[in-house]
Design a protein around this motif. Structure first.
Motif, short mmCIF file in Angstrom:
data_model
loop_
_atom_site.label_atom_id
_atom_site.label_comp_id
_atom_site.label_asym_id
_atom_site.label_seq_id
_atom_site.Cartn_x
_atom_site.Cartn_y
_atom_site.Cartn_z
N CYS A 227 101.73 -1.59 -5.28
CA CYS A 227 100.42 -1.51 -4.63
C CYS A 227 100.52 -1.89 -3.16
CB CYS A 227 99.42 -2.40 -5.33
SG CYS A 227 98.97 -1.83 -6.99
N THR A 228 101.25 -2.95 -2.85
CA THR A 228 101.39 -3.39 -1.46
C THR A 228 102.08 -2.31 -0.62
OG1 THR A 228 101.54 -5.70 -2.18
CG2 THR A 228 102.38 -5.16 0.02
N ARG A 229 103.16 -1.74 -1.15
CA ARG A 229 103.87 -0.70 -0.42
C ARG A 229 102.99 0.56 -0.28
NH1 ARG A 229 109.38 -1.28 0.21
NH2 ARG A 229 109.79 -3.50 0.58
N ALA A 230 102.25 0.91 -1.36
CA ALA A 230 101.39 2.10 -1.30
C ALA A 230 100.29 1.94 -0.27
CB ALA A 230 100.79 2.36 -2.68
N TYR A 231 99.69 0.73 -0.22
CA TYR A 231 98.63 0.48 0.77
C TYR A 231 99.19 0.57 2.19
CZ TYR A 231 94.62 -1.68 3.04
OH TYR A 231 93.53 -1.92 3.84
N ALA A 232 100.34 -0.03 2.41
CA ALA A 232 100.95 0.02 3.74
C ALA A 232 101.31 1.45 4.13
CB ALA A 232 102.20 -0.88 3.77
N ALA A 238 97.99 7.65 7.78
CA ALA A 238 96.59 8.07 7.59
C ALA A 238 96.37 9.52 8.01
CB ALA A 238 95.67 7.14 8.39
N ASP A 239 96.93 9.92 9.16
CA ASP A 239 96.73 11.29 9.63
C ASP A 239 97.32 12.30 8.66
OD1 ASP A 239 95.48 10.26 11.85
OD2 ASP A 239 97.29 10.32 13.11
N ALA A 240 98.51 12.00 8.15
CA ALA A 240 99.15 12.93 7.22
C ALA A 240 98.34 13.07 5.94
CB ALA A 240 100.57 12.45 6.91
N VAL A 241 97.79 11.96 5.49
CA VAL A 241 96.98 12.00 4.26
C VAL A 241 95.72 12.82 4.51
CG1 VAL A 241 95.66 10.62 2.62
CG2 VAL A 241 97.89 9.82 3.42
N MET A 242 95.08 12.61 5.66
CA MET A 242 93.86 13.36 5.99
C MET A 242 94.16 14.85 6.08
SD MET A 242 91.21 11.34 6.28
CE MET A 242 90.10 12.26 7.33
N GLU A 243 95.28 15.20 6.70
CA GLU A 243 95.62 16.62 6.82
C GLU A 243 95.87 17.24 5.46
OE1 GLU A 243 98.91 16.99 9.42
OE2 GLU A 243 97.82 16.31 11.20
N ALA A 244 96.51 16.48 4.56
CA ALA A 244 96.78 17.01 3.23
C ALA A 244 95.49 17.26 2.47
CB ALA A 244 97.67 16.04 2.47
N VAL A 265 87.55 10.49 0.89
CA VAL A 265 88.60 10.36 -0.13
C VAL A 265 89.64 9.34 0.30
CG1 VAL A 265 90.50 11.56 -1.28
CG2 VAL A 265 88.27 12.67 -1.05
N TYR A 266 90.03 9.37 1.59
CA TYR A 266 91.03 8.44 2.11
C TYR A 266 90.56 7.00 1.98
CZ TYR A 266 94.03 6.02 5.43
OH TYR A 266 94.89 5.13 6.02
N LYS A 267 89.27 6.74 2.36
CA LYS A 267 88.75 5.37 2.26
C LYS A 267 88.65 4.91 0.81
CE LYS A 267 86.11 5.47 6.58
NZ LYS A 267 84.77 5.44 7.21
N GLU A 268 88.28 5.81 -0.09
CA GLU A 268 88.20 5.44 -1.50
C GLU A 268 89.60 5.13 -2.06
OE1 GLU A 268 85.71 4.87 -3.61
OE2 GLU A 268 84.37 5.02 -1.88
N LEU A 269 90.56 5.92 -1.61
CA LEU A 269 91.94 5.67 -2.06
C LEU A 269 92.43 4.32 -1.58
CD1 LEU A 269 94.31 6.91 -3.59
CD2 LEU A 269 95.07 7.98 -1.45
N LEU A 270 92.12 3.98 -0.27
CA LEU A 270 92.51 2.67 0.25
C LEU A 270 91.82 1.56 -0.51
CD1 LEU A 270 92.54 3.05 4.15
CD2 LEU A 270 94.48 2.58 2.66
N ARG A 271 90.51 1.76 -0.78
CA ARG A 271 89.78 0.73 -1.50
C ARG A 271 90.34 0.54 -2.91
NH1 ARG A 271 86.06 0.56 -5.24
NH2 ARG A 271 85.86 2.83 -5.26
N PHE A 272 90.66 1.65 -3.58
CA PHE A 272 91.20 1.55 -4.95
C PHE A 272 92.54 0.80 -4.96
CE2 PHE A 272 93.97 3.30 -8.25
CZ PHE A 272 93.23 3.03 -9.39
N ILE A 273 93.40 1.14 -4.02
CA ILE A 273 94.74 0.50 -3.98
C ILE A 273 94.60 -0.98 -3.63
CG2 ILE A 273 96.96 0.45 -2.77
CD1 ILE A 273 96.68 2.75 -4.70
N SER A 274 93.71 -1.32 -2.68
CA SER A 274 93.57 -2.73 -2.28
C SER A 274 92.97 -3.56 -3.41
CB SER A 274 92.71 -2.84 -1.02
OG SER A 274 91.39 -2.35 -1.27
N GLU A 275 91.98 -2.98 -4.12
CA GLU A 275 91.40 -3.71 -5.25
C GLU A 275 92.42 -3.90 -6.36
OE1 GLU A 275 88.02 -1.48 -6.40
OE2 GLU A 275 86.72 -2.20 -4.76
N MET A 276 93.20 -2.88 -6.63
CA MET A 276 94.23 -2.97 -7.67
C MET A 276 95.30 -4.00 -7.29
SD MET A 276 96.47 0.14 -9.27
CE MET A 276 97.66 -0.17 -10.56
#
Length: 447
Positions: A227-232, A238-244, A265-276
């Protein structure tokens, strides 16, 4: 002389025949320069004994002449003593000479005993050694009296001796690793690992291990790390994720809508990973726990899952890269062992030295351990002498049989001939005294 019959190539008949008994020739029992030096002393003693015989012969002649010339008193006593001395000297000369050759070259039975009976003497010597030195009771009694366990313990408990043994073991280990060919060892190691891995089913073991990991919660640290590595990674890319995300939107939607959806979607993904990452009781963590538990159970009981794991194992082991890694492991292990064996302060040598000192102290004080070691050594020694007694005794008899009869006779005479000449001297003296005593007693009784 009793020599082996040889063929034109210098080999014995047994060797020429190529029979299983044919073996490498025994080392020669040659007559050496040192033997010749000893033989010079034998010749001097022979001359002394012969001179004594001639002396008593001259005394006998003179005493007889004096008696016949009318000299009274002593001549008959001296003549009797000299006559008996000559008889004793001649008898002992015959006995000593008959050991090594035929007296005066005459074919007298039971003479030249050593040259003619050499093989028989070797067989008799081998049987004597086997019966009196290589019996189980003799070996066991002798070893028990020595007390090898206590002696080894006392010797090994000395630091200097432990250092010496450690050094010798290190040298032997380095030598063994140097002699071994890396290619042969690598092939054996690779085959052994592959064969053992193929023979053992790994799925149940993995399942039990995974079950224990989940039960202990040890996998939580792995989840935290992921989770820590995924969040980082999400933050950094961020730009690559947004483009995808935007790239996967339908072509008919407006661009600003795509950006809005991507950002959401990007913010929800960040929130999900940080909460997990931050919440130990997060539902996703529970789902992971349930998945791992179910997978551990399937690994142990589900035939289809186990078969798939075995197929995957075989595919992995069959890959050339994996085989190269397995084979190259020996080179690393060999280098590590040699380095440790050469370094006096390495953990390997220090542990071996400490183990030797500990073993020595225990052997020196622990009577039960001493008795156990003595029992092992006695059992091993008794097994060797009882199992291979025939081979050991045949080594004696075969070795003696391989000696040249003439050289054997000369060599033995060079070593013991000097003492045998004293028998001739003693025979002359004892014979003269006995003759004098017999004549005196006879003359006194008949007088």
């Amino acid at each position: 002389m009793d020599r082996k019959k040889t063929g034109t190539d210098g080999m014995s008949d047994q060797e020429v025949s190529g029979s299983p008994a044919a073996a490498a020739p025994l080392p020669p029992f040659a007559y050496s320069a040192a033997d010749e030096e000893k033989r010079q002393g034998v010749r001097r003693m022979k001359a002394t004994a012969t001179g004594l015989l001639l002396l008593v012969a001259v005394i006998y002649v003179l005493a007889t002449w004096a008696e016949r010339s009318g000299v009274g008193g002593w001549p008959p006593y001296v003549a009797a003593a000299a006559e008996a001395g000559m008889v004793g000297a001649l008898a002992d000369w015959f006995a000593v000479t008959a050991l090594f050759k035929r007296p005066m070259g005459l074919p007298i039975p039971h003479t030249a005993i050593i040259p003619t009976k050499k093989d028989q003497l070797g067989t008799t010597l081998g049987s004597f050694v086997g019966e009196n030195f290589l019996s189980g009771d003799v070996v066991r009694t002798r070893l028990r009296a020595i007390g090898i366990g206590a002696r080894v313990g006392s010797w090994l408990s000395e630091p200097a001796h432990a250092d010496r043994v450690t050094e010798e073991l290190s040298t032997a280990l380095r030598g063994a690793l140097t002699v071994l060919r890396d290619s042969d060892v690598q092939a054996v190691v690779g085959e052994a690992i592959t064969r053992r891995a193929d023979a053992a089913e790994i799925a149940p073991g993995i399942g039990r291990a995974l079950e224990g990991v989940v039960a202990d919660g040890a996998h939580d640290r792995a989840v935290d790390l992921i989770c820590t590595r995924a969040y980082a990674w999400l933050v950094h890319h961020a730009d690559a994720v947004m483009e995808a995300i935007e790239g996967g939107a339908p072509g008919w939607t407006p661009r600003f809508v795509d950006r809005k959806v991507g950002d959401r979607v990007y913010k929800e993904l960040l929130r999900f990973i940080s909460e997990m990452r931050d919440e130990p009781d997060h539902p996703a963590r529970g789902a992971i726990d349930r998945f791992l538990t179910d997978f551990a159970t399937d690994l142990q009981s589900d035939e289809d899952t186990r078969a798939r794991v075995e197929r995957l194992k075989s595919e992995i082991l069959g890959r050339g890269e994996v085989q190269d890694v397995i084979a190259s492991a020996w080179a690393s292990v060999r280098t590590m062992i040699i380095s440790a064996a050469e370094d006096e302060q390495s953990e390997l040598r220090l542990r071996v030295r400490a183990s030797l000192l500990s073993l020595g102290r225990r052997l020196a004080t622990d009577q039960r351990l001493q008795e156990k070691l003595d029992g092992w050594l006695e059992g091993a020694a008794v097994y060797v002498v009882t199992t291979y007694r025939t081979e050991i005794t045949s080594l004696i008899s075969d070795t003696v049989a391989g000696w040249d009869a003439e050289h054997t006779s000369k060599k033995i005479e060079a070593h013991i001939g000097r003492d045998l000449q004293f028998i001739r001297i003693n025979g002359t003296v004892v014979g003269a005294l006995a003759g004098l005593l017999i004549y005196t007693v006879s003359h006194a009784v008949g007088g």
